[in-house]
Design a protein around this motif. Structure first.
Motif, mmCIF file in Angstrom:
data_model
loop_
_atom_site.group_PDB
_atom_site.id
_atom_site.type_symbol
_atom_site.label_atom_id
_atom_site.label_comp_id
_atom_site.label_asym_id
_atom_site.label_seq_id
_atom_site.Cartn_x
_atom_site.Cartn_y
_atom_site.Cartn_z
ATOM 1 N N GLU A 88 41.227 49.037 50.503
ATOM 2 C CA GLU A 88 42.641 49.342 50.709
ATOM 3 C C GLU A 88 43.574 48.365 49.998
ATOM 4 N N THR A 89 43.183 47.118 49.880
ATOM 5 C CA THR A 89 44.092 46.085 49.378
ATOM 6 C C THR A 89 43.761 45.591 47.978
ATOM 7 N N CYS A 90 42.494 45.681 47.565
ATOM 8 C CA CYS A 90 42.079 45.101 46.288
ATOM 9 C C CYS A 90 40.936 45.927 45.692
ATOM 10 N N PRO A 91 41.201 47.163 45.313
ATOM 11 C CA PRO A 91 40.117 48.048 44.857
ATOM 12 C C PRO A 91 39.382 47.554 43.629
ATOM 13 N N LEU A 92 40.037 46.758 42.763
ATOM 14 C CA LEU A 92 39.347 46.256 41.573
ATOM 15 C C LEU A 92 38.107 45.457 41.950
ATOM 16 N N LEU A 93 38.186 44.725 43.037
ATOM 17 C CA LEU A 93 37.052 43.913 43.455
ATOM 18 C C LEU A 93 35.837 44.798 43.730
ATOM 19 N N GLY A 94 36.053 45.891 44.436
ATOM 20 C CA GLY A 94 34.958 46.807 44.703
ATOM 21 C C GLY A 94 34.407 47.434 43.435
ATOM 22 N N LEU A 95 35.308 47.787 42.495
ATOM 23 C CA LEU A 95 34.860 48.358 41.228
ATOM 24 C C LEU A 95 33.981 47.382 40.467
ATOM 25 N N ALA A 96 34.374 46.114 40.455
ATOM 26 C CA ALA A 96 33.610 45.101 39.733
ATOM 27 C C ALA A 96 32.264 44.832 40.403
ATOM 28 N N LEU A 97 32.269 44.765 41.720
ATOM 29 C CA LEU A 97 31.050 44.418 42.439
ATOM 30 C C LEU A 97 29.953 45.461 42.269
ATOM 31 N N ARG A 98 30.312 46.687 42.039
ATOM 32 C CA ARG A 98 29.289 47.725 41.841
ATOM 33 C C ARG A 98 28.392 47.433 40.643
ATOM 34 N N HIS A 99 28.894 46.633 39.716
ATOM 35 C CA HIS A 99 28.153 46.340 38.492
ATOM 36 C C HIS A 99 27.330 45.055 38.602
ATOM 37 N N VAL A 100 27.411 44.349 39.710
ATOM 38 C CA VAL A 100 26.699 43.080 39.849
ATOM 39 C C VAL A 100 25.236 43.361 40.199
ATOM 40 N N GLY A 101 24.333 43.130 39.262
ATOM 41 C CA GLY A 101 22.908 43.257 39.516
ATOM 42 C C GLY A 101 22.541 44.561 40.203
ATOM 43 N N HIS A 102 21.745 44.416 41.256
ATOM 44 C CA HIS A 102 21.305 45.555 42.046
ATOM 45 C C HIS A 102 21.678 45.331 43.511
ATOM 46 N N HIS A 103 21.435 46.350 44.328
ATOM 47 C CA HIS A 103 21.809 46.290 45.743
ATOM 48 C C HIS A 103 21.244 45.046 46.414
ATOM 49 N N GLN A 104 19.993 44.714 46.127
ATOM 50 C CA GLN A 104 19.362 43.553 46.759
ATOM 51 C C GLN A 104 20.051 42.254 46.354
ATOM 52 N N ILE A 105 20.453 42.167 45.104
ATOM 53 C CA ILE A 105 21.147 40.972 44.621
ATOM 54 C C ILE A 105 22.469 40.806 45.352
ATOM 55 N N ARG A 106 23.220 41.889 45.471
ATOM 56 C CA ARG A 106 24.536 41.813 46.103
ATOM 57 C C ARG A 106 24.428 41.553 47.608
ATOM 58 N N SER A 107 23.303 41.905 48.197
ATOM 59 C CA SER A 107 23.120 41.666 49.626
ATOM 60 C C SER A 107 22.900 40.192 49.930
ATOM 61 N N ARG A 108 22.404 39.433 48.954
ATOM 62 C CA ARG A 108 22.160 38.002 49.152
ATOM 63 C C ARG A 108 23.211 37.140 48.443
ATOM 64 N N GLY A 109 23.602 37.547 47.260
ATOM 65 C CA GLY A 109 24.573 36.770 46.505
ATOM 66 C C GLY A 109 25.930 36.760 47.186
ATOM 67 N N THR A 110 26.672 35.672 47.020
ATOM 68 C CA THR A 110 27.965 35.519 47.686
ATOM 69 C C THR A 110 29.109 35.590 46.680
ATOM 70 N N VAL A 111 30.283 35.901 47.198
ATOM 71 C CA VAL A 111 31.476 35.987 46.354
ATOM 72 C C VAL A 111 31.778 34.625 45.735
ATOM 73 N N GLY A 112 31.811 33.585 46.570
ATOM 74 C CA GLY A 112 32.115 32.249 46.056
ATOM 75 C C GLY A 112 31.026 31.701 45.160
ATOM 76 N N GLY A 113 29.774 32.035 45.468
ATOM 77 C CA GLY A 113 28.676 31.544 44.646
ATOM 78 C C GLY A 113 28.747 32.054 43.229
ATOM 79 N N SER A 114 29.115 33.326 43.063
ATOM 80 C CA SER A 114 29.245 33.888 41.724
ATOM 81 C C SER A 114 30.341 33.178 40.937
ATOM 82 N N LEU A 115 31.482 32.942 41.579
ATOM 83 C CA LEU A 115 32.583 32.273 40.887
ATOM 84 C C LEU A 115 32.210 30.838 40.522
ATOM 85 N N ALA A 116 31.553 30.128 41.443
ATOM 86 C CA ALA A 116 31.186 28.738 41.180
ATOM 87 C C ALA A 116 30.103 28.638 40.107
ATOM 88 N N HIS A 117 29.299 29.680 39.967
ATOM 89 C CA HIS A 117 28.242 29.683 38.946
ATOM 90 C C HIS A 117 28.826 29.779 37.543
#
Length: 282
Positions: A88-117
């Motif tokens: 509802e507030t930031c749809p771009l984030l959801g659009l971008a996250l769909r492309h991050v690896g696979h479902h299993q990766i996104r289930s363990r990987g964190t928002v802050g961890g990706s940015l800090a990496h």
């Protein structure tokens, strides 16, 4: 493949985590581990101590504060991707996250961890810069806020000091249109090139444009010449094509095992066209 020897610590709170990181310059914070652990297995990273911050309460939570979406750095990417508040507030984030690896990766990987990496091909970095986000970090000197545009300084390097922990991401909530596209060899692979697009339209014309490319240099980067092609014009096919050409022509992408510069420019041009088509069709 096995990582080199290391010590492991699980602090009870953020203060203890900061102290552990400050005590050893070779210590490294561990969140989801989806990027760090493979690097350790390949001996590309050799931390002496892993400081596990995944369960720290200070890094959890997803909420709205007035006109800002606040996401704890430890929130799993999949949680942010599927959250109604994010849609509802930031749809771009959801659009971008769909492309991050696979479902299993996104289930363990964190928002802050990706940015800090700070991977230059990371989707979340491009989205954060396009959205004019800020990150809050905590270190021995206290808390400070860093614009996402100032966070990434080189491949896998940020402007944070070694003992600082990225604790939350703050994303302005604005009336904008957005699109995201990337080109890769296969779904889930690292992108050859991609783009996050945020546009504001008034009376059918683009009044503000922020395009941020990924996979085309040492960091995610704004595409100012492409943005200039959009401002003051309706989002029509000719304008979209001109912006895509400008983006490709103005970049100097790397030459590596995954793609040569010509391929990356072609991929970026296609990604810009696709992302802007998303915006125009919204």
């Amino acid at each position: 493949m096995k990582p080199p020897p290391f010590h492991y610590a699980r602090p009870d709170d953020l203060g203890e985590a900061v102290r552990l990181l400050a005590a050893d310059e070779d210590a490294k914070a561990l969140a989801g581990g989806q990027s760090l652990l493979p690097m350790m297995n390949f001996r590309l990273a050799r931390p002496s101590v892993l400081v596990d911050i995944a369960r720290l309460p200070e890094l959890s939570g997803l909420r709205r504060e007035d006109d800002v979406l606040v996401i704890g750095a430890g929130v799993p990417q999949r949680t942010a991707e599927t959250a109604q508040l994010v849609r509802e507030t930031c749809p771009l984030l959801g659009l971008a996250l769909r492309h991050v690896g696979h479902h299993q990766i996104r289930s363990r990987g964190t928002v802050g961890g990706s940015l800090a990496h700070a991977d230059p091909a990371a989707e979340l970095g491009a989205a954060a810069v396009a959205l004019d986000a800020e990150v809050v970090v905590t270190g021995t000197s206290g808390r400070r806020t860093v614009p996402a545009a100032d966070l990434f300084v080189a491949p896998f390097q940020t402007s944070l000091s070694a003992e600082e922990v990225l604790t939350e991401v703050r994303l302005p909530i604005r009336d904008v249109r957005c699109g995201f596209a990337e080109i890769g060899t296969r779904s889930g692979d690292f992108a050859i090139a991609g783009v996050a697009a945020v546009l504001h339209l008034a009376d059918g014309e683009v009044t503000e444009a922020r395009l941020v490319g990924l996979g085309i240099g040492g960091t995610v980067q704004r595409l100012p010449k492409a943005e200039a092609e959009l401002r003051g014009h309706a989002l029509e096919d000719g304008v979209i094509d001109a912006a895509a050409r400008a983006a490709a022509d103005a970049t100097s992408p790397p030459d590596d095992l995954r793609a040569d510069p010509r391929t990356r420019r072609a991929a970026l041009r296609s990604a810009v066209q696709r992302a802007l088509k998303q915006v125009s069709n919204a």
